[in-house]
Design a protein around this motif. Structure first.
Motif, PDB file in Angstrom:
ATOM      1  N   LYS A 170       1.002  -1.216   0.106  1.00  0.00           N
ATOM      2  CA  LYS A 170       0.088  -0.117   0.007  1.00  0.00           C
ATOM      3  C   LYS A 170       0.736   1.249  -0.076  1.00  0.00           C
ATOM      4  CE  LYS A 170      -1.312   0.999   4.919  1.00  0.00           C
ATOM      5  NZ  LYS A 170      -0.357   1.796   5.022  1.00  0.00           N
ATOM      6  N   ASN A 171       2.071   1.197   0.450  1.00  0.00           N
ATOM      7  CA  ASN A 171       3.018   2.179   0.144  1.00  0.00           C
ATOM      8  C   ASN A 171       3.908   2.093  -0.971  1.00  0.00           C
ATOM      9  OD1 ASN A 171       2.150   2.607   3.176  1.00  0.00           O
ATOM     10  ND2 ASN A 171       3.460   1.057   3.535  1.00  0.00           N
ATOM     11  N   MET A 175      11.053  -2.434  -0.431  1.00  0.00           N
ATOM     12  CA  MET A 175      11.917  -2.879   0.525  1.00  0.00           C
ATOM     13  C   MET A 175      12.032  -4.555   0.503  1.00  0.00           C
ATOM     14  SD  MET A 175      11.740  -0.401   3.826  1.00  0.00           S
ATOM     15  CE  MET A 175      11.710   1.281   3.507  1.00  0.00           C
ATOM     16  N   ASP A 207      15.166   5.418  -2.270  1.00  0.00           N
ATOM     17  CA  ASP A 207      14.589   6.568  -1.719  1.00  0.00           C
ATOM     18  C   ASP A 207      14.520   7.582  -2.884  1.00  0.00           C
ATOM     19  OD1 ASP A 207      14.232   5.474   0.973  1.00  0.00           O
ATOM     20  OD2 ASP A 207      15.681   6.789   2.120  1.00  0.00           O
ATOM     21  N   GLY A 212       7.919   4.096  -1.410  1.00  0.00           N
ATOM     22  CA  GLY A 212       7.524   4.364  -0.230  1.00  0.00           C
ATOM     23  C   GLY A 212       8.139   3.663   0.948  1.00  0.00           C
ATOM     24  N   ALA A 213       8.099   3.988   2.205  1.00  0.00           N
ATOM     25  CA  ALA A 213       8.611   3.272   3.095  1.00  0.00           C
ATOM     26  C   ALA A 213       7.655   2.256   3.641  1.00  0.00           C
ATOM     27  CB  ALA A 213       8.752   4.329   4.499  1.00  0.00           C
TER      28      ALA A 213
ATOM     29  N   SER B  11      14.347   6.725   4.340  1.00  0.00           N
ATOM     30  CA  SER B  11      12.798   6.009   4.682  1.00  0.00           C
ATOM     31  C   SER B  11      13.269   5.037   5.817  1.00  0.00           C
ATOM     32  CB  SER B  11      12.408   5.041   3.334  1.00  0.00           C
ATOM     33  OG  SER B  11      13.366   4.388   3.003  1.00  0.00           O
ATOM     34  N   ILE B  82       5.811  10.041   6.932  1.00  0.00           N
ATOM     35  CA  ILE B  82       5.863   8.947   6.304  1.00  0.00           C
ATOM     36  C   ILE B  82       4.592   8.795   5.376  1.00  0.00           C
ATOM     37  CG2 ILE B  82       6.112   6.290   6.453  1.00  0.00           C
ATOM     38  CD1 ILE B  82       7.899   6.789   8.903  1.00  0.00           C
ATOM     39  N   ALA B  85       4.448  10.693   2.278  1.00  0.00           N
ATOM     40  CA  ALA B  85       5.693  10.494   1.418  1.00  0.00           C
ATOM     41  C   ALA B  85       5.091   9.065   0.558  1.00  0.00           C
ATOM     42  CB  ALA B  85       6.990  10.086   1.998  1.00  0.00           C
ATOM     43  N   ASN B  86       4.360   7.995   1.581  1.00  0.00           N
ATOM     44  CA  ASN B  86       4.016   6.909   0.971  1.00  0.00           C
ATOM     45  C   ASN B  86       2.829   7.208  -0.184  1.00  0.00           C
ATOM     46  OD1 ASN B  86       5.664   5.544   2.435  1.00  0.00           O
ATOM     47  ND2 ASN B  86       4.448   4.575   3.896  1.00  0.00           N
TER      48      ASN B  86
END
Ligand code: SF4
Ligand code: FES
Lengths: 249, 261
Positions: A170-171, A175, A207, A212-213, B11, B82, B85-86
């Motif tokens: 969803k982000n 990763m 990044d 996203g994170a 991140s 966060i 940004a996401n």
């Protein structure tokens, strides 16, 4: 079986896209999903309509080129399977199938269902390499590697870079992919010389590409066709923290 | 940018800040809960008022409490950073997304749960913390028999700006200990007479439970801790202690006051 497809059409990166509805009739359950799309395209060509663009190469689940977000899930409804290995027996007569491209800022649509995944290449180029001396090949098994590490490293290395993890998240986080690539080297002696530099550079590039994170939903790993475990993200976090604290440059 | 700043603006670094502040807030919950258990004592709030005084006037705890306020704010601000940004990382949404097939509801709704908790914390602190520090609360005067500590007489002392928040004297002749303290217990008792207020607390504790079922184990994941030996323990604590025991114990307080006090 007869199916209704709702397919995302978009002429190029900068144009608006929209869904078009196509019928796929007399589909054999032995067809792969991509073969089904091939037949739809043949009909479209006969009708004078521009065929649907989609990515594929090996069609045997190893190259990572095929993509497609099928009924809300990357690579469709099955676990541990790429789109090219998904067969029509997973669907039933009368189904409506919604087909979308991966959607992420870092994966811009090139055309229809084809997205640009070179952001992954740039992450790889930033650090996913090792230094090897030229000259005569060393003795095999000269450097001892614990069996567990070898297995874990190999499992991480099975990532085919398809981007389903980003698509599922969803982000739009990359990763799982970056975690797999960092893990495969961090676990082996050959990966040690660039260990800190690698993770810092790859995370930095990740990044910059605008992924996203992670919020640890686990969607990536659940949808990954190679079943890369979430623990590669834990290792990525650990390697990054370690490198931030100990890196000499 | 210095290495340090770079780490924490990445991140992964931002997640690390979320994890560390989150774990700190979790440890605070334990302390807060243990202290609040004084509410269940049948002593007209004497122990609870003494505890409130201790928490607000003992210097090391005061320092920790400022760290705590800072952690709440940093945790919320980083969450906003966060999340925004996401959101930007996926400008075009999917038409169809079967998220329930691949992830837990809690893990996808930490923002909503966190927002409920943030609102709750503001209301909660406004009602107790702020009142205790700033409102002109009456005092409770406890006369405790030296022979039998369970023999407590309580009476109300009106607000007096010159009075200490908490004072204790022992009167051996009368055989009594006299404690006068700002009566936060009364504030608690009054607050939990309203059903919708009790409901608000119970809802917030549901949010807390769901937030921590994901949050606690997630923090360890973010720190990079996945030792096969300890992770089952972390998961166990995340679900049973932070997801169930602690929220239930907290929710029991307003319910208990509503029903029995
Ligand atoms: S981690 Fe899995 S989903 Fe992500 S790119 Fe690699 S193979 Fe694809
Ligand atoms: S086409 Fe190569 S993995 Fe699907």
């Amino acid at each position: 079986m007869n199916l209704t497809l709702k397919v995302w059409r978009q002429p190029d990166t900068n144009s608006e896209g929209n869904f078009e509805t196509y019928k796929a009739n007399d589909v054999s359950e032995d067809m792969s999903f991509l073969e089904m799309l091939d037949t739809v395209n043949e009909n479209l060509i006969e009708d004078g309509v521009e065929p649907v663009a989609f990515d594929h190469d090996c069609r045997e689940g190893i190259c990572g080129m095929c993509s497609l977000f099928i009924n809300g899930r990357p690579h469709g409804p099955l676990h541990g399977v790429t789109t090219c290995q998904l067969h029509m027996r997973s669907f039933k007569d009368g189904d409506e199938i919604v087909i979308e491209p991966w959607r992420a800022n870092a994966f811009p649509v090139i055309k229809d269902l084809v997205v640009d995944r070179t952001s992954f290449e740039r992450i790889q180029q930033a650090g996913a390499y090792i230094s090897v001396n030229t000259g005569a090949a060393g003795d095999a098994n000269q450097i001892p590697v614990p069996k567990n590490d070898a297995d874990e490293s190999f499992a991480a290395a099975t990532c085919i870079g398809c981007g389903a993890c980003v698509a599922a998240c969803k982000n739009s986080s990359a990763m799982l992919f970056v975690g797999a690539k960092v893990s495969q080297f961090a676990l082996l002696p050959q990966g040690q010389p660039e260990r800190e530099k690698r993770v810092l550079a790859m995370v930095n590039q990740m990044d910059e590409e605008g992924f996203g994170a992670c919020t640890n939903t686990g969607a990536c790993s659940a949808e990954c066709p190679k079943e890369i475990p979430l623990s590669v993200i834990t290792r990525l976090n650990r390697e990054y923290l370690r490198a931030s604290l100990t890196s000499k440059d | 940018m210095s290495n340090f700043a770079k780490t924490f603006s990445s991140s992964l670094g931002k997640k690390l800040v979320m994890a560390l502040t989150g774990i700190f807030l979790c440890t605070f919950l334990i302390v807060h809960l243990i202290g609040n258990l004084q509410l269940f004592k049948d002593d007209a709030g004497q122990a609870f008022n003494a505890y409130a005084y201790f928490m607000t006037h003992f210097t090391p705890i005061k320092v920790v409490s400022y760290l705590l306020y800072a952690s709440i704010i940093i945790h919320a601000l980083y969450a906003l950073m966060i999340t925004s940004a996401n959101k930007k990382a996926r400008p075009v949404a999917y038409a169809m997304q079967a998220s329930n097939q691949n992830s837990a509801w809690t893990s996808r709704n930490m923002g909503i749960l966190g927002t409920i908790l943030f609102i709750f914390i503001v209301v909660h602190m406004g009602d107790f913390w702020w009142k205790y520090h700033n409102a002109e609360l009456p005092y409770a005067r406890y006369e405790i028999s030296l022979d039998n500590p369970n023999d407590i007489q309580v009476s109300e002392v009106p607000y007096d700006a010159n009075r200490l928040v908490h004072s204790e004297i022992v009167d051996p002749q009368a055989g009594k200990k006299i404690i006068i303290s700002k009566d936060l217990y009364k504030v608690v008792q009054n607050a939990f007479q309203t059903w919708w207020y009790v409901l608000l607390y119970v809802i917030a504790m549901f949010a807390l439970a769901f937030h921590l079922v994901h949050g606690f184990k997630s923090a360890f994941q973010t720190i990079g801790w996945n030792n096969n030996r300890y992770i089952p323990l972390v998961r166990f604590i995340g679900v049973w202690v932070f997801g169930l025991l602690i929220p239930i114990a907290f929710a029991a307080m307003p319910v208990y006051f509503f029903l029995f006090k």
